[in-house]
Design a protein around this motif. Structure first.
Motif, PDB file in Angstrom:
ATOM      1  N   VAL A  46       0.812  -1.216   0.000  1.00  0.00           N
ATOM      2  CA  VAL A  46       0.000   0.000   0.000  1.00  0.00           C
ATOM      3  C   VAL A  46       0.846   1.267   0.000  1.00  0.00           C
ATOM      4  O   VAL A  46       0.303   2.374  -0.020  1.00  0.00           O
ATOM      5  N   LEU A  47       2.172   1.129   0.031  1.00  0.00           N
ATOM      6  CA  LEU A  47       3.040   2.302   0.058  1.00  0.00           C
ATOM      7  C   LEU A  47       3.413   2.809  -1.334  1.00  0.00           C
ATOM      8  O   LEU A  47       3.882   3.930  -1.481  1.00  0.00           O
ATOM      9  N   ALA A  48       3.202   1.987  -2.367  1.00  0.00           N
ATOM     10  CA  ALA A  48       3.501   2.417  -3.736  1.00  0.00           C
ATOM     11  C   ALA A  48       2.485   3.469  -4.189  1.00  0.00           C
ATOM     12  O   ALA A  48       1.459   3.681  -3.544  1.00  0.00           O
ATOM     13  N   HIS A  49       2.776   4.124  -5.317  1.00  0.00           N
ATOM     14  CA  HIS A  49       1.865   5.155  -5.823  1.00  0.00           C
ATOM     15  C   HIS A  49       0.483   4.595  -6.100  1.00  0.00           C
ATOM     16  O   HIS A  49      -0.529   5.253  -5.856  1.00  0.00           O
ATOM     17  N   GLY A  50       0.429   3.406  -6.683  1.00  0.00           N
ATOM     18  CA  GLY A  50      -0.854   2.838  -7.082  1.00  0.00           C
ATOM     19  C   GLY A  50      -1.293   3.293  -8.453  1.00  0.00           C
ATOM     20  O   GLY A  50      -2.396   2.967  -8.910  1.00  0.00           O
ATOM     21  N   LEU A  51      -0.435   4.050  -9.127  1.00  0.00           N
ATOM     22  CA  LEU A  51      -0.681   4.534 -10.492  1.00  0.00           C
ATOM     23  C   LEU A  51       0.598   4.346 -11.306  1.00  0.00           C
ATOM     24  O   LEU A  51       1.691   4.284 -10.747  1.00  0.00           O
ATOM     25  N   SER A  52       0.441   4.296 -12.622  1.00  0.00           N
ATOM     26  CA  SER A  52       1.619   4.229 -13.483  1.00  0.00           C
ATOM     27  C   SER A  52       1.343   4.979 -14.772  1.00  0.00           C
ATOM     28  O   SER A  52       0.183   5.202 -15.149  1.00  0.00           O
ATOM     29  N   THR A  53       2.414   5.383 -15.439  1.00  0.00           N
ATOM     30  CA  THR A  53       2.299   6.084 -16.713  1.00  0.00           C
ATOM     31  C   THR A  53       3.512   5.738 -17.563  1.00  0.00           C
ATOM     32  O   THR A  53       4.497   5.204 -17.064  1.00  0.00           O
ATOM     33  N   ARG A  54       3.438   6.060 -18.842  1.00  0.00           N
ATOM     34  CA  ARG A  54       4.572   5.782 -19.726  1.00  0.00           C
ATOM     35  C   ARG A  54       5.769   6.634 -19.321  1.00  0.00           C
ATOM     36  O   ARG A  54       5.657   7.845 -19.171  1.00  0.00           O
TER      37      ARG A  54
ATOM     38  N   ASP B 215      -2.423   9.387 -20.552  1.00  0.00           N
ATOM     39  CA  ASP B 215      -3.263   8.662 -19.602  1.00  0.00           C
ATOM     40  C   ASP B 215      -2.418   7.992 -18.533  1.00  0.00           C
ATOM     41  O   ASP B 215      -1.201   7.886 -18.652  1.00  0.00           O
ATOM     42  N   ILE B 216      -3.088   7.582 -17.482  1.00  0.00           N
ATOM     43  CA  ILE B 216      -2.464   6.833 -16.400  1.00  0.00           C
ATOM     44  C   ILE B 216      -3.213   5.521 -16.239  1.00  0.00           C
ATOM     45  O   ILE B 216      -4.379   5.409 -16.603  1.00  0.00           O
ATOM     46  N   ARG B 217      -2.519   4.545 -15.684  1.00  0.00           N
ATOM     47  CA  ARG B 217      -3.122   3.254 -15.380  1.00  0.00           C
ATOM     48  C   ARG B 217      -3.237   3.081 -13.872  1.00  0.00           C
ATOM     49  O   ARG B 217      -2.327   3.440 -13.129  1.00  0.00           O
ATOM     50  N   ILE B 218      -4.358   2.543 -13.457  1.00  0.00           N
ATOM     51  CA  ILE B 218      -4.591   2.294 -12.042  1.00  0.00           C
ATOM     52  C   ILE B 218      -4.096   0.893 -11.713  1.00  0.00           C
ATOM     53  O   ILE B 218      -4.488  -0.078 -12.353  1.00  0.00           O
ATOM     54  N   GLN B 219      -3.239   0.818 -10.732  1.00  0.00           N
ATOM     55  CA  GLN B 219      -2.657  -0.457 -10.332  1.00  0.00           C
ATOM     56  C   GLN B 219      -3.526  -1.129  -9.256  1.00  0.00           C
ATOM     57  O   GLN B 219      -4.273  -0.458  -8.539  1.00  0.00           O
ATOM     58  N   PRO B 220      -3.443  -2.456  -9.144  1.00  0.00           N
ATOM     59  CA  PRO B 220      -4.272  -3.146  -8.156  1.00  0.00           C
ATOM     60  C   PRO B 220      -3.883  -2.860  -6.712  1.00  0.00           C
ATOM     61  O   PRO B 220      -4.702  -3.005  -5.801  1.00  0.00           O
ATOM     62  N   HIS B 221      -2.635  -2.442  -6.490  1.00  0.00           N
ATOM     63  CA  HIS B 221      -2.175  -2.163  -5.141  1.00  0.00           C
ATOM     64  C   HIS B 221      -1.478  -0.802  -5.097  1.00  0.00           C
ATOM     65  O   HIS B 221      -0.950  -0.328  -6.093  1.00  0.00           O
TER      66      HIS B 221
ATOM     67  N   PHE C 225      -3.113   4.931  -4.168  1.00  0.00           N
ATOM     68  CA  PHE C 225      -4.307   5.415  -4.846  1.00  0.00           C
ATOM     69  C   PHE C 225      -5.511   4.480  -4.693  1.00  0.00           C
ATOM     70  O   PHE C 225      -6.572   4.908  -4.226  1.00  0.00           O
ATOM     71  N   PRO C 226      -5.410   3.197  -5.099  1.00  0.00           N
ATOM     72  CA  PRO C 226      -6.585   2.333  -4.958  1.00  0.00           C
ATOM     73  C   PRO C 226      -6.999   2.117  -3.503  1.00  0.00           C
ATOM     74  O   PRO C 226      -8.186   1.974  -3.202  1.00  0.00           O
ATOM     75  N   TYR C 227      -6.021   2.122  -2.597  1.00  0.00           N
ATOM     76  CA  TYR C 227      -6.330   1.940  -1.183  1.00  0.00           C
ATOM     77  C   TYR C 227      -7.125   3.133  -0.642  1.00  0.00           C
ATOM     78  O   TYR C 227      -8.128   2.963   0.069  1.00  0.00           O
ATOM     79  N   ALA C 228      -6.682   4.342  -0.991  1.00  0.00           N
ATOM     80  CA  ALA C 228      -7.395   5.543  -0.553  1.00  0.00           C
ATOM     81  C   ALA C 228      -8.775   5.636  -1.200  1.00  0.00           C
ATOM     82  O   ALA C 228      -9.742   6.062  -0.561  1.00  0.00           O
TER      83      ALA C 228
ATOM     84  N   GLN D  75     -14.658   2.793  -6.475  1.00  0.00           N
ATOM     85  CA  GLN D  75     -13.910   1.842  -7.293  1.00  0.00           C
ATOM     86  C   GLN D  75     -13.943   2.319  -8.740  1.00  0.00           C
ATOM     87  O   GLN D  75     -14.991   2.256  -9.384  1.00  0.00           O
ATOM     88  N   PRO D  76     -12.836   2.846  -9.286  1.00  0.00           N
ATOM     89  CA  PRO D  76     -12.828   3.276 -10.694  1.00  0.00           C
ATOM     90  C   PRO D  76     -13.292   2.146 -11.603  1.00  0.00           C
ATOM     91  O   PRO D  76     -12.955   0.988 -11.391  1.00  0.00           O
ATOM     92  N   ASP D  77     -14.098   2.509 -12.605  1.00  0.00           N
ATOM     93  CA  ASP D  77     -14.709   1.488 -13.454  1.00  0.00           C
ATOM     94  C   ASP D  77     -13.836   1.085 -14.633  1.00  0.00           C
ATOM     95  O   ASP D  77     -14.261   0.303 -15.476  1.00  0.00           O
TER      96      ASP D  77
END
Length: 239
Positions: free
Chosen positions: A96-104, A117-123, A126-129, A137-139
């Motif tokens: 849960v300490l990682a950003h939780g998002l990624s980008t190119r 754009d950004i991608r939402i990571q499973p952990h 961001f997803p925790y908050a 829950q982003p769709d």
């Protein structure tokens, strides 16, 4: 409004106020060790608010070139303090300490910020908050900067001026999460796309410049207001 914002954030940076507040938050979620967790978490909660304010103030007084990075750090610390009000064991794991998002990391030729754009990571944070603070829950796994910026009221006039559609997405994100995602992407540009970022500032001839500068100007006002309002809602729920 400014006075109210400063009042709530200052009030909760005093241990004598923080511990009863956190204890009440934990009793609300029926935690059996509310008092003990409040005692243990008070200083971490206070430091999060303190660092959030310090990064925010530093960002306001620094050049555009590094503002996104400081605003992102500010919001990150604020989010972690908010999470401590609903999850006394945060962070339970390193995931849960990682950003939780990624980008190119490598941007395409003729890169456009609104199209990025950004991608939402499973952990990660961001997803925790999203789940624990907003029950949201982003769709979809990927979202563009345009989709995030367009619903923000203070960005509407630029879209109109540029003759860009202002049709809103079906389910806009909570504003708190929107800022976290946009600032994350901007901070990545500052860190890894120095040539593009520098040319944008120097030439000022791209649409991206207008959108980004106006967004950062408004964000400087919104971050502490959103944090204080979220904390006030917690007060309302326990008083």
């Amino acid at each position: 409004m400014k006075e109210d914002t400063e009042a709530i954030l200052t009030y909760l940076q005093v241990t004598a106020h923080t511990r009863p507040f956190l204890s009440a938050c934990y009793e609300k979620i029926e935690n059996r060790k509310a008092g003990q967790h409040a005692y243990n978490n008070a200083e971490r909660f206070i430091y999060g608010l303190n660092f959030g304010q310090e990064y925010w103030k530093a960002a306001k007084d620094t050049p555009l070139s590094v503002q996104p990075l400081l605003y992102y750090y500010s919001l990150t610390h604020y989010l972690k303090s908010c999470l401590l009000t609903v999850d006394p064991g945060y962070p339970a794991t390193a995931k849960v300490l990682a950003h939780g998002l990624s980008t190119r990391k490598r941007k395409k030729q003729h890169y456009r910020f609104l199209e990025d754009d950004i991608r939402i990571q499973p952990h990660g944070l961001f997803p925790y908050a999203a789940i624990h603070l907003f029950n949201y829950q982003p769709d979809k796994e990927k979202i563009s900067m345009d989709e995030l910026m367009r619903p923000l009221p203070y960005m509407q006039w630029i879209y109109h001026y540029k003759n860009i559609s202002t049709e809103l997405p079906e389910a806009p994100w909570p504003e708190f999460l929107t800022h976290f995602a946009i600032l994350y992407n901007l901070s990545m540009l500052v860190r890894y796309e120095g040539e593009w970022w520098g040319e944008m500032q120097q030439l000022k001839d791209r649409d991206d410049y207008v959108f980004i500068v106006h967004y950062l100007q408004e964000t400087s006002k919104r971050i502490p207001l959103l944090v204080s309002q979220w904390l006030k809602d917690q007060f309302t729920g326990i008083i």
